[in-house]
Each structure stands twice: as structure tokens, then as C-alpha cells.
Design a protein around this motif. Structure first.
Motif: not given
Length: 80
Positions: A2, A31-32, A62-64, A67, A77
Motif C-alpha cells: 500500500t 488515504e486519498t 484511493h491509495q489502493d 501501483d 494500476q
């Protein structure tokens, strides 16, 4: 892994894995990040991102969805 956002990320260019420029980070959260879309981004690409049509609005990433990041860019990603 992450990615963690920091104040240093403000102003970085946001790109997909194919180096298509999507916009620039305008604000950093925990987180964003908020992304100001590239004015040349086609409406079809904005739609693929789920960002709607071209407006003056910033969009949240969002961080997820990230990549990796470098000193100059944040890579999302996949290819769009």
C-alpha cells in the motif's frame, strides 16, 4: 504494498501504467488524493475512470488504486 500519501505528493502528475497523463494532485489526504483532471483528457477516458465528463471538479483517488509513486509521478494500476 500500500502506498502512503504525504504532502510531497501535492503537484505530482497522475498517470496510468501506460504513462497516459490523467491529471495532477491538487490535495493530499490520509488515504486519498484529489486529482485535477488534465483538460485534454477525453470524456471517454474520464468515463472509464468513473470520473464523468470534463468539469472543473477534482476527483478522488484511493491509495489502493495506486501501483507506485516516484518523485514526480503517481502511477495508477493498469492501463486505461
Amino acid at each position: 504494498m500500500t502506498v502512503t500519501f504525504t504532502e510531497d505528493d501535492e503537484g505530482k502528475i497522475v498517470v496510468d501504467a501506460g504513462e497516459t497523463t490523467l491529471g495532477r494532485v491538487s490535495e493530499v489526504g490520509t488515504e486519498t488524493v484529489s486529482v485535477d483532471p488534465d483538460p485534454g483528457l477525453a470524456d471517454s477516458l474520464l468515463s472509464d475512470l468513473g470520473w464523468g465528463s470534463t468539469t472543473d471538479e477534482d476527483y478522488t483517488v484511493h491509495q489502493d488504486a495506486v501501483d507506485t509513486k516516484t518523485d514526480e509521478k503517481i502511477y495508477l494500476q493498469g492501463h486505461l
